[in-house]
Design a protein around this motif. Sequence first.
Motif, PDB file in Angstrom:
ATOM      1  N   VAL A 188      63.994 -67.357  -2.982  1.00 42.77           N
ATOM      2  CA  VAL A 188      64.266 -66.927  -1.934  1.00 42.77           C
ATOM      3  C   VAL A 188      64.285 -65.355  -2.821  1.00 42.77           C
ATOM      4  N   HIS A 207      63.734 -66.679   7.378  1.00 39.08           N
ATOM      5  CA  HIS A 207      63.171 -68.479   6.598  1.00 39.08           C
ATOM      6  C   HIS A 207      61.914 -68.704   6.113  1.00 39.08           C
ATOM      7  N   HIS A 208      60.788 -68.602   7.457  1.00 35.44           N
ATOM      8  CA  HIS A 208      59.850 -68.295   6.781  1.00 35.44           C
ATOM      9  C   HIS A 208      59.487 -67.452   5.931  1.00 35.44           C
ATOM     10  N   ARG A 263      61.106 -66.750   3.046  1.00 33.92           N
ATOM     11  CA  ARG A 263      61.896 -66.819   2.090  1.00 33.92           C
ATOM     12  C   ARG A 263      62.658 -65.739   1.718  1.00 33.92           C
ATOM     13  N   GLN A 290      74.540 -66.993   0.994  1.00 32.62           N
ATOM     14  CA  GLN A 290      73.178 -68.373   0.791  1.00 32.62           C
ATOM     15  C   GLN A 290      73.478 -69.114   0.195  1.00 32.62           C
ATOM     16  N   LEU A 301      72.473 -72.799   1.228  1.00 34.68           N
ATOM     17  CA  LEU A 301      70.553 -73.813   0.672  1.00 34.68           C
ATOM     18  C   LEU A 301      70.895 -74.680  -0.132  1.00 34.68           C
TER      19      LEU A 301
END
Length: 474
Positions: free
Chosen positions: A194, A213-214, A216, A236, A240
């Motif tokens: 990310v 999300h896609h 990152r 975050q 995760l």
Amino acid sequence: MVLAPERKLFLGARLKRLRREIGLTQARMAQDLNVSPSYLNHLERNQRPLTAQILLRLAETYDIDIRTLSSGEGAPSRDLGEVLIDPIFRDLAIPRHEIAEVAENAPGVSDAIVRLYRAFSDRRRFSEGPAPVVGEASPLAVTPSDWVRDHIESQHNYFPELDEIGEALADALDPAGQDVASTATRRLVDRHGVQVRVAPTEILPEQLRRFDHHRRRLMLSERLGAAGRAFAVAYQLGLLEHGPDITAVMERAAAPDLPTSNLLRVSLANYLAAAIIMPYESFRRACEGFQYDLDLVSMRFGASFEQAAQRLTTLSRPAARGVPFFMLRIDAAGNISKRFGGGAFPFSRFGGGCPRWRIHAAFRAPGKILTQIVETPGGARYFTFARTVPRIAAAFAEDDSELAVGLGCELKYAGRLAYARGIDLAAPVVTEIGSACRVCERPACPQRAAEPVSRTLAVDDFSKSISSYPFEAA
């Protein structure tokens, strides 16, 4: 804690509630406390008083704070008391000791009455408005924010599982505790792929944080300061790496619907983020070392004043407690946007706050700490302090860009606070306050904005009181 030998404590309902929370049978608790099951049964039914010896055994055996058992009137009793002074109940003349007994011995029934009254009050408020459209959610239901706030308050704003996770993760990120935010950012990249980017206002015009999300990618608004960015990164990372743990705590709460569950999940993720940035034991030791000077504490952890203030209300670990604080955050109009530790202070559920509390004066002295010792109608005294804080993103505010945060604790703890230096705590100057005008029966208050609903207004043509709403004595 010293208990007067002549004082008899009948705390059966609290003892029973403690036993059920721990998940013990009467026989098992009796064995742990080295008493007979029949004697424990008598204690729970208030047929015998709880002795000092039993209290000490409870504290040693289950590592609990005796104050949670032997404290005086709590929030459920106050909430029910506010409900039952409504004029519709005036002819019943319900004495306070009966209200306290119901709240103590049947807390579920007490909560149900308070919830029903809330719906009734909303019905009165909405009676002039248009009828709801068939199929739409009723405006009279308990809102997600109300439900989440009540649940967090019922847990005393303390979630031990999340604190343990936060401490372990902070130690893995930066054992020296010097720069958790930077190492958390690197961990997002190295372990989760990310990327963290600070985005201009044009990219995030109405958001402070957005996780793609896609792609990152974690996008942080340029409106966020350093403390806000660090908190967003910790938030975050916590989701995760420990999403299932947050979900487990959330599911145990059994929220009534999806919006409430989502709000609770965000609240728990915020709690975990705070536990990562300000690990429990390190934070508690810093607070004790700095005598709870929040400017120094917040600088130690790279947090904001408000973040550190909210974290103060979570220091309830049985073997390592901090000073038990309550916290309130309001805007210039007095609207409450945060309230933690409400069981320690008589916050009003159905009215505004007391204007005599100096949290409201903080807006006239931006950034300055205002201290005050207050006394509630029940005689309890608290040391309080308040100051303004900037909104998370002041650019969103068209007018006032500041909020006020108020904190406090019982006066007996004030000697441990840097803010009490130079104040005579043995013979203090005390301000008498109430929870809200509608439920406060203090006479001749020049700040009174309404008569108490439990009394009859008394005005005439022949005199003028310093209060705009004088009322008859009981």
